[in-house]
Design an enzyme around this catalytic site. Structure first.
Site, PDB file in Angstrom:
ATOM      1  N   HIS A   1      -0.146  -6.747  -5.342  1.00 20.09           N
ATOM      2  CA  HIS A   1       0.450  -6.933  -4.011  1.00 20.09           C
ATOM      3  C   HIS A   1       1.274  -8.210  -3.946  1.00 20.09           C
ATOM      4  O   HIS A   1       2.425  -8.211  -3.500  1.00 20.09           O
ATOM      5  CB  HIS A   1      -0.661  -6.970  -2.944  1.00 20.09           C
TER       6      HIS A   1
ATOM      7  N   ARG B   1      11.086  -0.916   4.020  1.00 19.31           N
ATOM      8  CA  ARG B   1       9.674  -0.568   4.208  1.00 19.31           C
ATOM      9  C   ARG B   1       9.231  -0.964   5.614  1.00 19.31           C
ATOM     10  O   ARG B   1       9.055  -2.146   5.901  1.00 19.31           O
ATOM     11  CB  ARG B   1       8.814  -1.278   3.163  1.00 19.31           C
TER      12      ARG B   1
ATOM     13  N   ARG C   1      12.276   3.935   5.251  1.00 17.52           N
ATOM     14  CA  ARG C   1      11.073   4.712   4.940  1.00 17.52           C
ATOM     15  C   ARG C   1      10.097   4.640   6.108  1.00 17.52           C
ATOM     16  O   ARG C   1       9.721   3.545   6.541  1.00 17.52           O
ATOM     17  CB  ARG C   1      10.398   4.185   3.670  1.00 17.52           C
TER      18      ARG C   1
ATOM     19  N   GLU D   1       7.197  10.599  -5.342  1.00 19.20           N
ATOM     20  CA  GLU D   1       6.276   9.631  -5.954  1.00 19.20           C
ATOM     21  C   GLU D   1       4.954  10.257  -6.369  1.00 19.20           C
ATOM     22  O   GLU D   1       4.021   9.550  -6.764  1.00 19.20           O
ATOM     23  CB  GLU D   1       6.036   8.434  -5.016  1.00 19.20           C
TER      24      GLU D   1
ATOM     25  N   GLY E   1       9.943   6.864  -6.011  1.00 18.61           N
ATOM     26  CA  GLY E   1       9.064   5.699  -5.881  1.00 18.61           C
ATOM     27  C   GLY E   1       8.367   5.524  -7.219  1.00 18.61           C
ATOM     28  O   GLY E   1       7.259   6.026  -7.428  1.00 18.61           O
TER      29      GLY E   1
ATOM     30  N   ASN F   1       6.893   3.181  -8.770  1.00 19.36           N
ATOM     31  CA  ASN F   1       5.599   2.481  -8.866  1.00 19.36           C
ATOM     32  C   ASN F   1       4.442   3.471  -8.711  1.00 19.36           C
ATOM     33  O   ASN F   1       3.539   3.549  -9.548  1.00 19.36           O
ATOM     34  CB  ASN F   1       5.470   1.406  -7.783  1.00 19.36           C
ATOM     35  N   ASP F   2       4.468   4.232  -7.609  1.00 17.40           N
ATOM     36  CA  ASP F   2       3.400   5.202  -7.363  1.00 17.40           C
ATOM     37  C   ASP F   2       3.456   6.362  -8.353  1.00 17.40           C
ATOM     38  O   ASP F   2       2.415   6.888  -8.758  1.00 17.40           O
ATOM     39  CB  ASP F   2       3.490   5.738  -5.931  1.00 17.40           C
TER      40      ASP F   2
ATOM     41  N   CYS G   1      13.682   3.441  -6.104  1.00 18.88           N
ATOM     42  CA  CYS G   1      13.474   2.211  -5.330  1.00 18.88           C
ATOM     43  C   CYS G   1      12.180   1.492  -5.720  1.00 18.88           C
ATOM     44  O   CYS G   1      11.711   0.631  -4.987  1.00 18.88           O
ATOM     45  CB  CYS G   1      13.476   2.504  -3.832  1.00 18.88           C
TER      46      CYS G   1
END
Length: 749
Positions: free
Chosen positions: A274, A382, A479, A614, A635, A637-638, A701
């Protein structure tokens, strides 16, 4: 004697044996510790190997007419066109680099041996023109005769690299495409982020003020008073203090403290924790995973090894190297506008790039920064970041009453329908009374519900006005709320303890009842694995009032700006879908709201509804999704998290560093895209999506949008744009150009 001591053999007298030993020594040096570290730093393959050149010897130690030296054809620190180097008379090359004797500047050679100096200047210029780059030259003078031993491209600072590339282009020695290729993405990074001076860092190391070295999470240099509490960090920052937020790890509740701090330091977490993600996106320096740190929140003390540091004392962190220093260090704060040469390089890069570069930005400040750094749009705004801080109580109020309001409405809707159909008077009378009773019970909840929505709508409307205005005439992908709702609520255990203490102290009454009601809501939203739970599209379906309010705010903001002469281009992104029906369900409802707002304001806005790919299932069924979605945004990352089955918040401090170090994985997949696994899903989704809709706009992104290696894959996969943090936009612009130029030969004149 030395050879005998270390090898147990006599020094060989046969010159061929000596030569063979010397050659073997060079080959062995490839596996020396320093050589390995150098290769790792510069991404040189370990299996490349080295070579040996065998040449006849010249001697610089044959009296006052002999000497040796090293020189650059330009200043490697600044890029200025001047001969830069040093030499020694009556010495061999090792004497110059070993620091045994103090050498003289190369300009002194003009006084001592003017003819030799003149010849050297001519040859140096010829070598630079021939190789079309700054040269690092080694030379020896033997009894008045100049010998050139070696020339190679000179190592240079980022500042010098940009200056030299522009100067050689302006002189017609190289073309702009070559100049662009000469600049490395990491050099652009060095030029844009605050940095400690080399002198300051060396001094701090000498003074034993280097406390630890951990994961370099977000580039830049930061100094401030260490504060362990996010709220306290926020308050002190507001008062003008320079603060360094230090935590075991951060979570969304710390957002105010993070965004107001000069830098962030955590004891746990990896490059996608995070703290790392938020700071990178906001351009805040951060060092994470500093396991040497021991934070005692109760005593307000940080322990590193044997050193104890009290809250309020000053630390400095280097987010580019992961170093943590005690005390203040001198630093420089460069800006893009202050570097016309870099602006020139980036303008050339844009001409060659095919991929467009957008930015991840959640605030007007970030949007302005993104635009100033050359972003062509916002690829990820976001909205969850907009609900923290002072807005959390309002949002919590909405979450508290929404389930109750929905429960009553579910009861009322069929009863109202039945009322229309019932003809018998007595039955109709009873039904009316029942409806009134439920409406009366609903009323106080409904009032809180409507007030909270109204308040949030006003806040969101202004948020979107500011961001769309900052990016006027450029696309902005907004988003809808994505994270689990529990992130906006107090911790269940903390709240339980608070209630237990209240009961113990006999504090009954209204306040306790409110806390108990709150605890029930928090408990109902608790999940074993929130990242795979009630979030994204699922949240929009179960709590429709949130996404409906957001869409209303987006289009009211856009209509307002349109009437003021601006050209807003909102793109609404529905997050985390796994099935096309989720998208269909939400798209139908939200589209009605968008059209209704535009009709009410008699204004037409150019807009799109799309989704974030994602989950692996969304990628596999991209063809179906493209029938509804007007754009895709990966997405990554996810998608990486769900494809590998790794928790991105945990792996950085558990097995992933070991995997990378031991070669189980070639790299951290959260930092550089896994092209064979996650990349295959992306490439397949692009193909399937475009088969349904040929001109489907597709971007990415996630964190990979700013990684040069990943950008190369996205280019080949056929994406239209990459979106990264504003501070990485110039790096991505350069990388996008590099990809297009990679297969072409240097067009050197």
């Amino acid at each position: 004697k030395i050879v005998k001591k270390y090898t147990k053999f006599d020094f060989p007298q046969d010159p061929y044996v000596q030569l063979e030993g010397a050659i073997a020594a060079v080959f062995r040096s490839w596996n020396g510790e320093r050589a390995k570290i150098y290769r790792e730093i510069n991404n040189i393959p370990h299996n490349l190997g080295t070579a040996v050149n065998i040449v006849s010897m010249v001697f610089g130690n044959m009296g006052d007419t002999s000497g040796t030296g090293v020189a650059f054809t330009r200043n490697p620190a600044t890029g200025e066109q001047e001969l830069y180097g040093e030499f020694l008379m009556n010495a061999q090359g090792e004497d110059v680099v070993a620091g045994i004797r103090t050498p003289m500047p190369i300009s002194e050679l003009a006084k001592k041996m003017p003819e030799v100096y003149k010849e050297f200047v001519e040859i140096a210029g010829k070598l630079e023109r021939h190789y079309k780059d700054i040269q690092d030259i080694e030379f020896t003078i033997e009894r008045g005769k100049l010998y050139m031993l070696q020339t190679r491209a000179g190592q240079r600072t980022a500042v010098a690299a940009v200056r030299i590339a522009c100067d050689l282009t302006e002189k017609g020695i190289i073309t702009p495409d070559v100049a662009v290729q000469r600049i490395k993405p990491e050099q652009v990074e060095q030029l844009l982020f605050p940095a400690f001076t080399d002198v300051a860092k060396k001094q701090a190391v000498n003074e034993e003020r280097l406390l630890t070295k951990a994961i370099a999470a977000s580039p830049g240099a930061a100094t401030g008073k260490i504060i362990f509490d996010a709220e306290k960090a926020y308050e002190l920052s507001k008062a003008g203090e320079h603060v360094l937020l230090v935590r075991n790890e951060t979570d969304p509740n710390d957002i105010k403290g993070i965004l107001s701090a000069k830098g962030v330091l955590t004891a746990r977490g990896g490059k996608t924790s995070h703290a790392a993600v938020v700071t990178r996106g906001s351009g805040i320096p951060a060092v994470v995973g500093a396991s040497d740190l021991d934070i005692d929140y109760g005593k307000h003390v940080l322990t590193v090894g044997k050193q104890k540091i009290n809250e309020g004392e000053v630390l400095s962190i280097d987010g580019g190297t992961g170093e943590v220093f005690f005390g203040d260090l001198e630093k420089v704060n460069p800006k893009l506008d202050d570097n016309p040469d870099l602006l020139k390089i980036l303008s050339w890069a844009d001409k060659y790039a095919k991929l467009s570069v957008w930015a991840n930005a959640d605030t007007p400040k970030d949007a302005h920064k993104a635009r100033s750094l050359g972003a062509s749009g916002i690829g990820l705004c976001r909205t969850e970041h907009m609900f923290f801080g002072d807005r959390i109580p309002v949002f919590q109020k909405l979450i508290m009453v929404a389930p109750t309001v929905r429960k009553f409405r579910h009861q009322l809707n069929p009863m109202r329908q039945e009322l229309v159909e019932v003809t018998e008077k007595e039955q109709k009378k009873k039904l009316k009374q029942k409806i009134r009773d439920i409406e009366e019970e609903l009323a106080p909840f409904d009032l809180v519900y409507k007030d909270a929505l109204k308040e949030l709508l006003a806040m969101q409307r202004q948020d979107f006005i500011d961001i769309l205005k900052a990016m006027d005439n450029l696309p902005v992908v907004i988003r809808l709320l994505d994270p689990p709702l529990h992130e906006f609520l107090p911790n269940f255990t903390d709240l339980s303890v608070e209630i237990a203490v209240m009961k113990e102290r006999g504090q009954n009454g209204k306040k306790l009842n409110e806390k108990l009601a709150f605890l029930n809501v928090v408990d109902s939203l608790r999940e074993v694995d929130p990242m795979l739970g009630l979030r994204g599209a699922r949240l929009g379906i179960l709590f429709p009032e949130i996404s409906e309010m957001q869409v209303q705010a987006i289009f009211e903001a856009a209509c307002f700006l349109k009437k003021k002469g601006f050209n807003p281009k909102p793109k609404v992104m529905i997050p985390l879908i796994g099935h096309v029906n989720e998208l269909k369900f939400l798209h139908k409802k939200l589209l009605k709201i968008a059209e209704s707002v535009m009709k009410e304001h008699k204004t037409k806005i150019k807009y799109q509804f799309g989704t974030m790919i994602e989950t692996p299932r969304a990628a596999v069924t991209a063809g179906e999704i493209a029938e509804v979605s007007e754009f895709f945004s990966f997405g990554s990352n996810d998608l990486t998290q769900m494809t590998f089955g790794y928790s991105r918040d945990d792996v950085g401090r558990s097995f992933l560093p070991v995997y990378v170090a031991d070669g189980v994985l070639p790299h951290d997949p959260f930092q550089t895209l896994d092209t064979t696994g996650v990349g295959e899903l992306i490439a397949s989704a692009v193909t399937k999506g475009r088969k349904t809709t040929q001109k489907l706009e597709i971007g990415v992104c996630g964190e990979h949008g700013g990684d040069p290696t990943s950008i190369a894959f996205f280019h080949k996969a056929g994406l239209n744009y990459v979106s990264c943090s504003p501070f990485r936009v110039p790096i991505a612009r350069l990388s996008a150009a590099h990809i297009m130029l990679a297969d072409k030969q240097y067009s050197i004149k």
